[in-house]
Each structure stands twice: as C-alpha cells, then as structure tokens.
Design an enzyme around this catalytic site. Sequence first.
Site, PDB file in Angstrom:
ATOM      1  N   GLU A  49       0.818  -1.224   0.000  1.00 15.16           N
ATOM      2  CA  GLU A  49       0.000   0.000   0.000  1.00 15.16           C
ATOM      3  C   GLU A  49       0.846   1.265   0.000  1.00 15.16           C
ATOM      4  OE1 GLU A  49      -3.111  -0.086  -1.185  1.00 15.16           O
ATOM      5  OE2 GLU A  49      -3.683  -1.393   0.481  1.00 15.16           O
ATOM      6  N   ASP A  52       2.949   2.163  -4.872  1.00 10.55           N
ATOM      7  CA  ASP A  52       2.940   2.158  -6.352  1.00 10.55           C
ATOM      8  C   ASP A  52       3.604   3.419  -6.897  1.00 10.55           C
ATOM      9  OD1 ASP A  52       0.723   3.722  -5.525  1.00 10.55           O
ATOM     10  OD2 ASP A  52      -0.624   2.925  -7.072  1.00 10.55           O
ATOM     11  N   SER A  83     -25.912   7.942 -15.334  1.00  9.73           N
ATOM     12  CA  SER A  83     -25.512   7.102 -14.205  1.00  9.73           C
ATOM     13  C   SER A  83     -26.740   6.663 -13.439  1.00  9.73           C
ATOM     14  CB  SER A  83     -24.583   7.890 -13.282  1.00  9.73           C
ATOM     15  OG  SER A  83     -24.625   7.342 -11.983  1.00  9.73           O
ATOM     16  N   LEU A 142     -12.587   1.062  -3.158  1.00  8.58           N
ATOM     17  CA  LEU A 142     -12.578  -0.114  -4.039  1.00  8.58           C
ATOM     18  C   LEU A 142     -12.325   0.298  -5.492  1.00  8.58           C
ATOM     19  CD1 LEU A 142     -15.583  -2.075  -2.452  1.00  8.58           C
ATOM     20  CD2 LEU A 142     -13.144  -2.357  -2.003  1.00  8.58           C
ATOM     21  N   SER A 143     -11.832   1.503  -5.684  1.00  9.94           N
ATOM     22  CA  SER A 143     -11.396   1.998  -7.000  1.00  9.94           C
ATOM     23  C   SER A 143     -12.513   2.294  -7.974  1.00  9.94           C
ATOM     24  CB  SER A 143     -10.436   1.000  -7.664  1.00  9.94           C
ATOM     25  OG  SER A 143      -9.201   1.080  -7.077  1.00  9.94           O
ATOM     26  N   SER A 144     -13.585   2.904  -7.483  1.00  5.43           N
ATOM     27  CA  SER A 144     -14.665   3.217  -8.421  1.00  5.43           C
ATOM     28  C   SER A 144     -14.211   4.238  -9.468  1.00  5.43           C
ATOM     29  CB  SER A 144     -15.896   3.719  -7.673  1.00  5.43           C
ATOM     30  OG  SER A 144     -15.576   4.865  -6.917  1.00  5.43           O
ATOM     31  N   SER A 145     -13.297   5.146  -9.112  1.00  8.10           N
ATOM     32  CA  SER A 145     -12.891   6.127 -10.131  1.00  8.10           C
ATOM     33  C   SER A 145     -12.005   5.481 -11.192  1.00  8.10           C
ATOM     34  CB  SER A 145     -12.247   7.360  -9.507  1.00  8.10           C
ATOM     35  OG  SER A 145     -11.311   7.018  -8.542  1.00  8.10           O
ATOM     36  N   GLU A 177      -6.094  10.747 -14.290  1.00  6.52           N
ATOM     37  CA  GLU A 177      -6.276  10.985 -12.852  1.00  6.52           C
ATOM     38  C   GLU A 177      -5.263  12.028 -12.357  1.00  6.52           C
ATOM     39  OE1 GLU A 177      -8.412  10.062  -9.393  1.00  6.52           O
ATOM     40  OE2 GLU A 177      -8.559   8.667 -11.051  1.00  6.52           O
ATOM     41  N   ASP A 189      -4.416   1.003  -9.278  1.00  6.63           N
ATOM     42  CA  ASP A 189      -5.852   0.769  -9.423  1.00  6.63           C
ATOM     43  C   ASP A 189      -6.244   0.566 -10.885  1.00  6.63           C
ATOM     44  OD1 ASP A 189      -5.733   1.299  -6.769  1.00  6.63           O
ATOM     45  OD2 ASP A 189      -6.676   3.262  -6.880  1.00  6.63           O
TER      46      ASP A 189
HETATM   47  C1  GLA Z   1      -5.152   4.760  -4.079  1.00  5.27           C
HETATM   48  C2  GLA Z   1      -4.364   5.142  -5.320  1.00  5.27           C
HETATM   49  C3  GLA Z   1      -3.354   4.061  -5.705  1.00  5.27           C
HETATM   50  C4  GLA Z   1      -2.513   3.645  -4.509  1.00  5.27           C
HETATM   51  C5  GLA Z   1      -3.383   3.382  -3.289  1.00  5.27           C
HETATM   52  C6  GLA Z   1      -2.573   3.121  -2.052  1.00  5.27           C
HETATM   53  O1  GLA Z   1      -5.968   3.671  -4.310  1.00  5.27           O
HETATM   54  O2  GLA Z   1      -5.231   5.370  -6.410  1.00  5.27           O
HETATM   55  O3  GLA Z   1      -2.561   4.496  -6.770  1.00  5.27           O
HETATM   56  O4  GLA Z   1      -1.529   4.590  -4.231  1.00  5.27           O
HETATM   57  O5  GLA Z   1      -4.256   4.456  -3.013  1.00  5.27           O
HETATM   58  O6  GLA Z   1      -1.828   1.966  -2.190  1.00  5.27           O
END
Ligand code: GLA
Length: 401
Positions: A49, A52, A83, A142-145, A177, A189
Amino acid sequence: MNPIEDVSDFLDNLIRFFGDGDIDFGFSPNDAGSYYQYFVPGRVNLIGEHIDYNGGLVMPIAIAPGIRGLYKERSDDYIGLYSTTHKARAIIAISDLPLHYGADNDWCNYPLGVIRYLKDRRVPIKGFDLFFDSTLPEGSGLSSSAAIEVLTAYILLKEYGGQVDLPQIAVMCQRVENEFIGVKCGIMDQFAVANCKKDHALLLNCNTFEHEHIPFELDDYALLVINSKKPRSLIKSAYNDRKAESDEAVKQLRSKGALREGQYLVDASMEAVADIGDELIRRRARHVVSENLRVKHAANALRMGDLHTFGRLMTASHTSMKDDYEVTGLEMDMLAETAQNIDGCLGARMTGGGFGGCAIALVRKNAIQPFTDILSRRYEKATGLLCEIYVTQACDGVREI
Ligand code: GLA
C-alpha cells in the site's frame, strides 16, 4: 456542458425496459446490434500500500462488484453520460469537452477526462450515449474512479477501432487521474481493474510494469472485504501530501548518496532509511521500504500456499500504515485490529488509499459466521457504524459482456 440533470424517471424506465430487478441492461430483441455492453470490476489490494507511486510492488485482485457500461451511438455530435447510481445524466457537445476537472461536473469528470484525452489523441469520437450502472460503492476505497476511467477508455477504443492494449489503457487512465482530476495516484488501481485475472492475484512492479498472475488459492480460508462505511474520498490533499513526503525522502537520500538518480524510494536500504534525520520523513520512508519487502515475502508465501505467513504480513502491513505512514484512522484501526484478534483470522489490514474505506481479512471458512458477528458488534459499539462484510473472489478485469 449542460448542468447534470436529474433523470430518475427516465432511468427507471430504461432499467425496466432493459432488464429485471437487478438493473440488468440485457439486449432487447428490438435493439440487438445497436447497444454494446461492457463490464469493469473494482479491486482490493492484498498488500503493497502506498508504494505504487514509489516504484514498488503491489498485489491486488479484481473483485465482483463493478460497473456495467452500455454504449449506444447517437446521430448528432453530442455525448450523453448517464448514471443509474446518481440517477442523472449530462449532455455535452463534443466540441465543448472541458480541459480540466470541474467541481460541478461531479462524477462525469472521470469519463470526461478520458474522452478528452482520447479526442486529443485523435480517436475519431462521434456522438454517443454511455450508460453506467454500478454495484461498486463510491468513496469506499474499491477503486470506483479507476473503474469508470478504464471502462470508458476500453469502450471507446473498442468502438472506434483503437488499439486495445490493457497496460496502455491503465497508463492513460492514470494520466487522466494525475493531470485532469489532480490526484497524484500511482498506477495500481487502473492496472488492476484492467489486467487482473480470475482466481489470480496480480503481482505488479509499478516501475517496470512487469507483472505475474499468482494463483490465489485459499483452500480452507476465504478473503473477506469489510466496508467500514466511513466515507472516504481520496482526499486529494492528504494523498498528495504523502506523495510529497515520499518525494522529500528520495531527495534527502539522494543528497547523501544513499539513492542514485533514477532509483525509487523502495530501492533504499533499511539502514539508509534509519539514518534520515527528519523523524516524520524517516517514518514515511520506513513504511515504503518495509512494505515493499513484505510484498516480496507475501508473493513467496502465496506461491507456496503458506497462508499463515501471508496473514501475518497483512497484519504487519496495517501496523506500518497506522504508525509510520498514518493513513488509517480510528475506524480502520478498530476494524483491522479487532479482526486480527478474532479466532480463525490469519491477518487483516486496511486496503487502498486510506482515511476510511475498506479492510480485508483472511478468515477460516468455518469461522466466518462468528467472525462476522463479533466484528460487526464490536465495531458498531466502538464507532456507531454498521460495517458490511462479504466473501470475495478474484475476478477478471475489464471486458465486453
Ligand atoms: C489509491 C491510489 C493508488 C494507490 C493506493 C494506495 O488507491 O489510487 O494508486 O496509491 O491508493 O496503495
């Protein structure tokens, strides 16, 4: 761009027209051939975490909740974005695409950034409608974007005959982004939701993009996702602060010759990190370097089916995010640390950017029920929030359905 309008009635009708109760945009016999359907999953990161953007190793899986996209050509030069989550649509002339993030454009910023980027790169975009229907909670880590960005890019490249190269799509969406939205995130993500494979974890080197799909076999155990219900937006400033502190660590290590030009923070030795004079920067660097080592060990443990070691590394990762990187917060600590101490749990940690969102836990299958009961009860007592817990599997990345 016209303001985003409330079109609940229209979308309710659309949903009724296209599908059953579960908002299934199935093909209608009358329209076969003119609508195209796609799907992108969300992701959880197993370990690795906030490294990246420091050239490190990460290990995400794609998960079942995601966003369904329905594409339809229009006969004019407008783009319609719909949406079902927001029960809203925006209509915009292709000649009028914004250059930057605009607060009023809300959720549309993500697809708009991608469309703008593709158009600037001469993808011959014509008028279209794009309907998004999501089961991926927003602001929950959970990476919706990343999901909506990758989905938009994938759909438009497919529809307009561009080259559909998944790692390239991830790089492009990360750029959107960073430059359009203004979050200095890493590649994890976007890469995960584009490239993950069913039943595998993705071990990704975020510097070289080399990656390996490691079988994600849990035997008597299961991976639980625990949504803290503590709203989290990738608070731009806090995230960008961590990136700036990491850059500062690199600068200090370089000035002492402990890192060469072109090397990343993860390349520093623990000894060099221990020598950093500034206490805060030292702790930030210690998280980054130690987390990268944990990912290497975790990948070996997974290859060897050693889930006990894997679980211990997850727990150590949480501690490091809490004490050294300071991205967890009260609710996430409560959740992860309570989970770690419940019988049958091999390890638990916050996943994703932090400051709220979701945790994950590796739990023995026959202990899931008591684990869930105890954790929800204790978490509610401590925070007043009702968490949501479910078992997840590793799924495929973006695809046509
Ligand atoms: C967010 C960012 C990722 C990563 C995580 C932490 O999800 O979009 O690029 O840095 O935080 O690991």
